[in-house]
Design a protein around this motif. Structure first.
Motif, PDB file in Angstrom:
ATOM      1  N   ALA A  21       0.958  -1.256   0.250  1.00 37.61           N
ATOM      2  CA  ALA A  21       0.368   0.529  -0.065  1.00 37.61           C
ATOM      3  C   ALA A  21       1.124   1.255  -0.084  1.00 37.61           C
ATOM      4  CB  ALA A  21      -1.449  -0.257   0.886  1.00 37.61           C
ATOM      5  N   SER A  22       1.868   1.498   0.792  1.00 36.20           N
ATOM      6  CA  SER A  22       3.022   2.511   0.460  1.00 36.20           C
ATOM      7  C   SER A  22       3.785   2.398  -1.166  1.00 36.20           C
ATOM      8  CB  SER A  22       4.060   2.171   1.247  1.00 36.20           C
ATOM      9  OG  SER A  22       5.441   3.078   1.423  1.00 36.20           O
ATOM     10  N   TYR A  23       4.063   1.381  -1.193  1.00 35.42           N
ATOM     11  CA  TYR A  23       4.119   1.854  -2.484  1.00 35.42           C
ATOM     12  C   TYR A  23       3.214   2.302  -3.401  1.00 35.42           C
ATOM     13  CZ  TYR A  23       7.131   2.435  -6.650  1.00 35.42           C
ATOM     14  OH  TYR A  23       8.130   2.987  -7.354  1.00 35.42           O
ATOM     15  N   ALA A  24       1.688   1.866  -3.518  1.00 36.43           N
ATOM     16  CA  ALA A  24       0.996   2.062  -4.855  1.00 36.43           C
ATOM     17  C   ALA A  24       1.172   3.780  -4.729  1.00 36.43           C
ATOM     18  CB  ALA A  24      -0.127   1.674  -4.443  1.00 36.43           C
ATOM     19  N   ALA A  25       0.336   4.351  -2.848  1.00 30.39           N
ATOM     20  CA  ALA A  25       0.620   5.803  -2.584  1.00 30.39           C
ATOM     21  C   ALA A  25       1.482   6.563  -3.438  1.00 30.39           C
ATOM     22  CB  ALA A  25       0.679   5.826  -1.302  1.00 30.39           C
ATOM     23  N   GLU A  26       2.601   6.147  -2.676  1.00 29.33           N
ATOM     24  CA  GLU A  26       4.188   6.673  -4.342  1.00 29.33           C
ATOM     25  C   GLU A  26       4.225   6.908  -5.008  1.00 29.33           C
ATOM     26  OE1 GLU A  26       8.913   7.045  -3.447  1.00 29.33           O
ATOM     27  OE2 GLU A  26       8.118   5.220  -2.497  1.00 29.33           O
ATOM     28  N   LEU A  27       4.013   6.499  -5.369  1.00 27.84           N
ATOM     29  CA  LEU A  27       3.737   5.972  -6.988  1.00 27.84           C
ATOM     30  C   LEU A  27       2.169   6.968  -8.071  1.00 27.84           C
ATOM     31  CD1 LEU A  27       3.339   1.836  -8.397  1.00 27.84           C
ATOM     32  CD2 LEU A  27       5.319   3.493  -9.055  1.00 27.84           C
ATOM     33  N   ARG A  28       0.840   7.213  -7.166  1.00 28.09           N
ATOM     34  CA  ARG A  28       0.618   7.982  -7.137  1.00 28.09           C
ATOM     35  C   ARG A  28       1.059   9.332  -6.833  1.00 28.09           C
ATOM     36  NH1 ARG A  28      -2.590   4.982  -3.977  1.00 28.09           N
ATOM     37  NH2 ARG A  28      -3.159   5.427  -1.987  1.00 28.09           N
ATOM     38  N   GLY A  29       2.124   9.708  -6.510  1.00 29.50           N
ATOM     39  CA  GLY A  29       2.614  11.276  -5.773  1.00 29.50           C
ATOM     40  C   GLY A  29       2.170  11.470  -4.288  1.00 29.50           C
ATOM     41  N   ASP A  30       1.574  10.454  -3.570  1.00 30.81           N
ATOM     42  CA  ASP A  30       0.796  10.669  -2.657  1.00 30.81           C
ATOM     43  C   ASP A  30       2.141  10.182  -1.568  1.00 30.81           C
ATOM     44  OD1 ASP A  30      -0.033  10.602   0.469  1.00 30.81           O
ATOM     45  OD2 ASP A  30      -1.588   8.898  -0.338  1.00 30.81           O
TER      46      ASP A  30
ATOM     47  N   TYR B  44       8.075   9.008 -23.897  1.00 32.42           N
ATOM     48  CA  TYR B  44       7.927   8.086 -22.832  1.00 32.42           C
ATOM     49  C   TYR B  44       8.573   8.848 -21.353  1.00 32.42           C
ATOM     50  CZ  TYR B  44       7.421   5.158 -26.438  1.00 32.42           C
ATOM     51  OH  TYR B  44       7.307   3.961 -27.559  1.00 32.42           O
ATOM     52  N   ALA B  45       9.295   9.776 -21.605  1.00 37.12           N
ATOM     53  CA  ALA B  45       9.249  10.720 -19.798  1.00 37.12           C
ATOM     54  C   ALA B  45       7.978  11.347 -19.593  1.00 37.12           C
ATOM     55  CB  ALA B  45      10.839  11.457 -19.869  1.00 37.12           C
ATOM     56  N   GLU B  46       7.186  11.802 -20.651  1.00 44.14           N
ATOM     57  CA  GLU B  46       6.242  11.611 -19.707  1.00 44.14           C
ATOM     58  C   GLU B  46       4.902  10.524 -19.510  1.00 44.14           C
ATOM     59  OE1 GLU B  46       5.237  15.958 -23.266  1.00 44.14           O
ATOM     60  OE2 GLU B  46       4.983  13.857 -23.354  1.00 44.14           O
ATOM     61  N   ARG B  47       4.906   9.314 -20.064  1.00 43.31           N
ATOM     62  CA  ARG B  47       4.813   8.429 -19.256  1.00 43.31           C
ATOM     63  C   ARG B  47       5.038   7.986 -17.913  1.00 43.31           C
ATOM     64  NH1 ARG B  47       3.984   4.910 -25.112  1.00 43.31           N
ATOM     65  NH2 ARG B  47       3.454   6.514 -26.349  1.00 43.31           N
ATOM     66  N   ALA B  48       6.575   7.886 -17.898  1.00 47.94           N
ATOM     67  CA  ALA B  48       6.774   7.888 -16.842  1.00 47.94           C
ATOM     68  C   ALA B  48       6.795   8.379 -15.171  1.00 47.94           C
ATOM     69  CB  ALA B  48       8.711   7.471 -16.576  1.00 47.94           C
ATOM     70  N   THR B  49       6.097  10.150 -15.533  1.00 41.48           N
ATOM     71  CA  THR B  49       6.121  10.681 -14.398  1.00 41.48           C
ATOM     72  C   THR B  49       4.200  11.033 -14.811  1.00 41.48           C
ATOM     73  OG1 THR B  49       6.867  12.323 -15.915  1.00 41.48           O
ATOM     74  CG2 THR B  49       8.645  11.819 -14.622  1.00 41.48           C
ATOM     75  N   ALA B  50       4.001  10.373 -15.922  1.00 38.80           N
ATOM     76  CA  ALA B  50       2.321  10.578 -15.670  1.00 38.80           C
ATOM     77  C   ALA B  50       1.246  10.696 -14.258  1.00 38.80           C
ATOM     78  CB  ALA B  50       1.664   9.989 -16.725  1.00 38.80           C
ATOM     79  N   THR B  51       1.719   9.886 -13.794  1.00 40.75           N
ATOM     80  CA  THR B  51       1.018   9.705 -11.769  1.00 40.75           C
ATOM     81  C   THR B  51       1.741  10.698 -11.033  1.00 40.75           C
ATOM     82  OG1 THR B  51       2.960   8.664 -11.026  1.00 40.75           O
ATOM     83  CG2 THR B  51       1.252   7.156 -12.605  1.00 40.75           C
ATOM     84  N   GLY B  52       2.677  11.637 -11.162  1.00 41.78           N
ATOM     85  CA  GLY B  52       2.636  12.280  -9.967  1.00 41.78           C
ATOM     86  C   GLY B  52       4.392  11.905  -9.493  1.00 41.78           C
ATOM     87  N   TRP B  53       4.168  10.182  -9.227  1.00 40.41           N
ATOM     88  CA  TRP B  53       5.532  10.126  -8.792  1.00 40.41           C
ATOM     89  C   TRP B  53       6.801  11.043  -8.470  1.00 40.41           C
ATOM     90  CZ3 TRP B  53       8.694   4.928 -10.782  1.00 40.41           C
ATOM     91  CH2 TRP B  53       9.711   4.662  -9.799  1.00 40.41           C
ATOM     92  N   HIS B  54       7.289  10.882  -7.386  1.00 40.01           N
ATOM     93  CA  HIS B  54       8.322  11.770  -6.853  1.00 40.01           C
ATOM     94  C   HIS B  54       9.442  11.189  -6.972  1.00 40.01           C
ATOM     95  CE1 HIS B  54       5.935  15.441  -5.669  1.00 40.01           C
ATOM     96  NE2 HIS B  54       6.021  14.925  -5.428  1.00 40.01           N
ATOM     97  N   ASN B  55      10.079  10.401  -7.889  1.00 46.45           N
ATOM     98  CA  ASN B  55      11.108   9.836  -8.169  1.00 46.45           C
ATOM     99  C   ASN B  55      12.334  10.761  -8.415  1.00 46.45           C
ATOM    100  OD1 ASN B  55      13.188   8.303  -9.486  1.00 46.45           O
ATOM    101  ND2 ASN B  55      12.610   5.959  -8.405  1.00 46.45           N
ATOM    102  N   PRO B  56      13.621  10.899  -7.810  1.00 45.75           N
ATOM    103  CA  PRO B  56      14.283  11.982  -8.493  1.00 45.75           C
ATOM    104  C   PRO B  56      14.548  12.317  -9.518  1.00 45.75           C
ATOM    105  CG  PRO B  56      15.177  10.586  -6.234  1.00 45.75           C
ATOM    106  CD  PRO B  56      13.479  10.178  -6.488  1.00 45.75           C
ATOM    107  N   LEU B  57      15.305  10.314  -9.913  1.00 44.74           N
ATOM    108  CA  LEU B  57      15.781   9.991 -11.174  1.00 44.74           C
ATOM    109  C   LEU B  57      14.728  10.475 -12.442  1.00 44.74           C
ATOM    110  CD1 LEU B  57      18.212   8.669 -12.211  1.00 44.74           C
ATOM    111  CD2 LEU B  57      17.592   6.763 -12.225  1.00 44.74           C
ATOM    112  N   ILE B  58      14.029   9.583 -12.273  1.00 44.19           N
ATOM    113  CA  ILE B  58      12.915  10.312 -13.417  1.00 44.19           C
ATOM    114  C   ILE B  58      12.951  11.519 -13.819  1.00 44.19           C
ATOM    115  CG2 ILE B  58      10.119  10.038 -14.085  1.00 44.19           C
ATOM    116  CD1 ILE B  58      10.936   6.579 -12.665  1.00 44.19           C
ATOM    117  N   ARG B  59      12.283  12.364 -12.887  1.00 38.11           N
ATOM    118  CA  ARG B  59      12.299  13.663 -12.239  1.00 38.11           C
ATOM    119  C   ARG B  59      13.639  14.462 -13.801  1.00 38.11           C
ATOM    120  NH1 ARG B  59       8.495  15.712  -8.614  1.00 38.11           N
ATOM    121  NH2 ARG B  59      10.182  17.072  -7.736  1.00 38.11           N
ATOM    122  N   TYR B  60      14.919  13.927 -12.973  1.00 37.74           N
ATOM    123  CA  TYR B  60      15.770  14.345 -13.837  1.00 37.74           C
ATOM    124  C   TYR B  60      16.101  13.789 -14.818  1.00 37.74           C
ATOM    125  CZ  TYR B  60      20.414  14.904 -14.835  1.00 37.74           C
ATOM    126  OH  TYR B  60      22.181  14.526 -15.966  1.00 37.74           O
ATOM    127  N   HIS B  61      15.127  12.559 -15.763  1.00 34.11           N
ATOM    128  CA  HIS B  61      15.171  12.058 -16.849  1.00 34.11           C
ATOM    129  C   HIS B  61      14.769  13.383 -17.839  1.00 34.11           C
ATOM    130  CE1 HIS B  61      17.063   8.348 -16.437  1.00 34.11           C
ATOM    131  NE2 HIS B  61      18.155   8.876 -15.539  1.00 34.11           N
TER     132      HIS B  61
END
Length: 405
Positions: free
Chosen positions: A172-181, A359-376
């Motif tokens: 549940a924690s990871y599901a929340a993180e994937l949607r940016g929560d 593809y970068a837009e797809r990777a960030t579409a959910t609001g996930w706050h992953n620093p590497l993906i945001r940097y890319h």
């Protein structure tokens, strides 16, 4: 190492063998009560001994298959997958439609990164027994890897209803993180921490609380959680790797290299080997990728398909064109956020900027706050002449350290 610990470590194991950050397979059985003490206590029968005595115990064979999958994660030895396959085949020959057998087979498929097959088998297990929390857990993991986040969320919610505990709260924690929560992700891990009581469980949860802090840029809090994880269980290698990451990101490369040497001596998984190599490069040393290449060959020989790790490594350190081929193959099978990011970055490094942005837009579409993906995505947008902001404190010379693990 207890069976419950082995199953919790499944999460970390898959992460580290391919940056597959959200696979958490746990059969979540409550620990058996200790037998009453007697003056002449007899040693407990092992599972292998039981199966010699009861060779038609299909659930015993399913349990053995699951334990072998767990051992592959914990030890980094992919030969355990071959043993797991043999045990799972025996179980299926005895009771092919049993939910425990189907769940064990699904876990093996997930361990080999065959997520479509894992989802199929887990779905059959759920149909056979809708009250199996374990089957819902494997189904959630497989659907996440396949990019079906809504389906994964439904499976996680059902697992929470059936058996709330460390494994369910972690998902549940990871599901929340994937949607940016991020607050929700932290809250669920705190629930898991409250539920944990075995040293292994405490180490597991504290390590992932450290990961959340690390990727929020709070190195001090991350170090504290990693230290507390190791206090609970000094053998929990992911927490030691967390300390190595925090040291590297904090600029103490000497300490980071010392810690990484301890990590890869214990558990030479590809993710750790790549992280160690990147720290060596930053310290002005020449990395030796020999062991990494050997591990990748061993995994492939054991039936583990890991185009994702290959794509990320080739894009950052070797051949971007080859990285694109690996990344396209991975995304075709598993169109999840991490695979989308890997393909975006490989395309960018190969000079295909416009396609990379899609593809970068797809990777960030959910609001996930992953620093590497945001940097890319920021790098790709800047290359296309668009304004973009890079997270402060992100170190592009250590990309693998920014992957959630």
């Amino acid at each position: 190492m207890s069976p419950r610990l082995l199953r919790l470590v499944f999460f970390a194991g898959l992460v580290l063998t391919g940056a597959l950050i959200f696979t958490i397979v746990s059969f979540s059985a409550a620990p058996a009560a200790a037998p009453p003490a007697t003056a002449a206590a007899q040693p407990l029968e092992t599972l292998q001994e039981r199966l010699k005595r009861l060779p038609r115990d299909h659930r015993g064979w399913a349990e053995l298959a699951s334990q072998y999958v767990d051992q592959a994660r914990v030890t980094g030895d992919p030969s355990y997958y071959v043993k797991a396959e043999g045990a799972a085949r025996t179980a299926a020959g005895l009771a092919p439609d049993d939910d425990a057998v189907l769940t064990a087979r699904a876990a093996l498929a997930a361990g080999r990164h065959e997520f479509a097959e894992a989802a199929r088998l887990a779905g059959k297990a759920v149909a056979a027994n809708p009250y199996s929390a374990a089957a819902h857990g494997v189904l959630a993991d497989a659907r996440t890897q396949l990019g079906d986040l809504k389906g994964a969320a439904r499976a996680v919610d059902r697992m929470l209803e059936l058996q709330p505990g460390v494994a369910a709260f972690a998902r549940a924690s990871y599901a929340a993180e994937l949607r940016g929560d991020q607050d929700g992700a932290r809250r669920y891990l705190e629930y898991a921490h409250e539920d944990a009581w075995l040293p292994a469980d405490l180490a597991y949860v504290r390590h992932y609380l450290g990961e959340l802090a690390l990727h929020a840029g709070d190195l001090a809090k991350a170090r504290s959680w990693y230290a507390r994880a190791l206090q609970a269980d000094p053998s929990f290698t992911p927490a030691l790797a967390g300390q190595a990451k925090a040291s590297a990101l904090g600029g103490d490369l000497r300490q980071a290299l010392d810690l990484y040497q301890r990590v890869v001596t214990r558990l030479p998984l590809p993710q750790y080997l790549v992280e160690q190599g990147e720290v060596q490069i930053k310290a002005g040393l020449r990395p030796d990728w020999t062991l990494l290449d050997a591990q990748r060959r061993l995994l492939a020989a054991a039936g583990v398909g890991d185009d994702l790790t290959a794509a990320e490594f080739e894009a950052d350190h070797r051949d971007p064109e080859r990285a694109v081929r690996y990344a396209r193959a991975e995304y075709a099978r598993h169109p999840n956020l991490v695979a989308a990011d890997a393909l975006a970055w490989a395309l960018f490094r190969a000079g295909e900027r416009a396609e990379a942005l899609r593809y970068a837009e797809r990777a960030t579409a959910t609001g996930w706050h992953n620093p590497l993906i945001r940097y890319h995505r920021a790098r790709i947008e800047r290359a296309l002449g668009r304004p973009a902001r890079v997270d402060p404190g992100f170190d592009p010379s250590l990309p693998s350290l920014a992957r959630l693990s």
